[in-house]
Design a protein around this motif. Sequence first.
Motif, PDB file in Angstrom:
ATOM      1  N   ASP A 131      -1.364  -5.708  -5.614  1.00  0.00           N
ATOM      2  CA  ASP A 131      -0.592  -4.566  -6.095  1.00  0.00           C
ATOM      3  C   ASP A 131      -0.011  -4.897  -7.459  1.00  0.00           C
ATOM      4  O   ASP A 131       0.849  -5.771  -7.564  1.00  0.00           O
ATOM      5  N   SER A 133      -2.407   1.337  -8.282  1.00  0.00           N
ATOM      6  CA  SER A 133      -1.237   0.896  -7.517  1.00  0.00           C
ATOM      7  C   SER A 133      -1.371   1.270  -6.051  1.00  0.00           C
ATOM      8  O   SER A 133      -1.852   2.350  -5.706  1.00  0.00           O
ATOM      9  N   ARG A 174       6.996   2.950  -3.434  1.00  0.00           N
ATOM     10  CA  ARG A 174       6.413   1.663  -3.788  1.00  0.00           C
ATOM     11  C   ARG A 174       7.198   0.515  -3.172  1.00  0.00           C
ATOM     12  O   ARG A 174       8.359   0.647  -2.845  1.00  0.00           O
TER      13      ARG A 174
END
Length: 627
Positions: free
Chosen positions: A355, A430, A620
């Motif tokens: 990531d 991402s 996230r």
Amino acid sequence: MSADLDSPVQTQMAVSLFRSPLGREYHGNARIDGAKTTGRRRVFVQTETGCVLGMELDRSDSAHMVKRRLQIALNVPIEESSLTFGDMVLNNDLSAIRNDSPLLLTRNLLHRSSSTPCLSPTGRDIQQKDQSGPVEILGHSSRFVRAKHLVDEVVKAMKIGVDPIPVHGGLGGAYYFRNSRGESVAIVKPTDEEPFAPNNPKGFVGKALGQPGLKRSVRVGETGFREVAAYLLDYGHFANVPATALVKITHSIFNVNDGVSEHNKIQRKKKLFSKIASFQQFIAHDFDASDHGTSSFPVSAVHRIGILDIRIFNTDRHAGNLLVRKLNSDDGTRFSEVELIPIDHGLCLPEDLEDPYFEWIHWPQASIPFSEDELEYIEKLDPYEDADMLKNELPMIREACLRVLILCTVFLKEAAADGLCLAEIGEMMSREFRRGEEEPSELEVLCMDARKIVAEKEAEITVVPPEVEAEEDGFQFEIDYDDVAFDFTPKLSYDNLGFGFGKTLLSKLEEEEEEESEEETDVPSASKLSLKMLSLGNNSGISKLKSQKTKMESGGYMAVNSSSGHRSANEPLAAGASFVKLGDMTEEQWELFLEIFKDLLYPAFAKRKSISTGQRQRQRLGTSCQF
């Protein structure tokens, strides 16, 4: 008295040059270019605990001869050590080793505490004075001209007693080196003082050089050359990366965790220690991006830094490593423009896709389309020439890192040509965090699908006896799970999924939204898989998976979070944090993979463009790492 390799010792100067029947004395003024026909080269061999040994090689020297010299210096049995240079384990052929190359000596069979102190050179045949310069650039690129000027300034200041200043912030060891006027001109980060490295001055120790580091896909001791790689890839100073070089540098300020008392540390304060380190130009600035509103940042500066971050798959672009410098303004109270300076690129070019972290991904500037100049710059990028350049300038860089560079540059070029903006490209790279699980990014899904197709194409041209094929298709790991939540679909074929790391933990991926694909009888697409086994919020069954994975040792991968035993520095990293690997493919598979990957891009781009901006808030993982 024989040396105890695991006992605390008081370290002498870390660089030594040999004067014995097995070695030759190096004269500091007689620098020899590795390209000359004499074949004589100087190398710096670094132990996994950070000690650096300078050595001169002749054309006839072999790796065995190098290890014999190291045996005399460190009393390390030859059969219990490996000499590595990037991906290569050196046996006899040293033809790939050039002048001033850094090598790594690892003790691959010793089961010892990771807090082993830095070994000091011993023996009466060791010359205790380093005859090379106090700061020497490892490499001869014309791009290092600016760094060479800075080195000259630093050396001049060191000779008149201007000492460097330690940097107290961050997790790793870093030092401001100054010029003769006392001004900071460079920041030096020794590779053996990184977070988790053996000589980290801030207590973050526990691993040897070559083991997985702060990011699992970046090894301890290998952030230094990544800093240099980012600078070399910033053609034309496009993103404003400060001048950076890899150096051998000697000074008494450096830290060595050798187990001696604080009193003895004070007494030995003026002893010299040599390190392999990144050497980066210090840029005077007013603040960093976390201290200032981002709305005033120039669109072009954000785009240029973002373009670099995409190319190098930066896993740590946080606000703290974006320096902000005010530009001159008309009045004395306000400023109309600022300049952005990106630093700290040690966690770029990982060995596996993971990531990334792009601080700019939600800045409004990132949603503005690329300018014509930026599109022209992107169009001229050649990922294969970039990889060749890095191999030439940084021959220790691993092949897996170069493949990440090629893949990401291809992705950037195709995405920009198709009209995607910087934010959309960053979002496709991402990962998302949904319902307590980390899911693969769109880029990773494309790679997983491409690997699946590569495996299918190879299966088409491979003649397999029916009984063997049936046996392979029916193969399943025998893992006892008390938790019924792990309901693996028996139809998943490990060979067809093609995740790139063999029959390991990720081969047990659970199909997502099973009811929507009941009509499909084939192997499910990798794009419908989620990594439930790696969920941070659900650890049930994980320990069993880890123990099973340890027993399997498929393809040489070690168990996740294994830290008690020693692993060789050239072994592939564990697959625990990666959905897909690139470094395990053959050249033929890699070329076919890239062709298929390109074909899969345009439907993915069309899908991305159809998603309205702000349709859902992306959740996230946590925050990024700050040094």
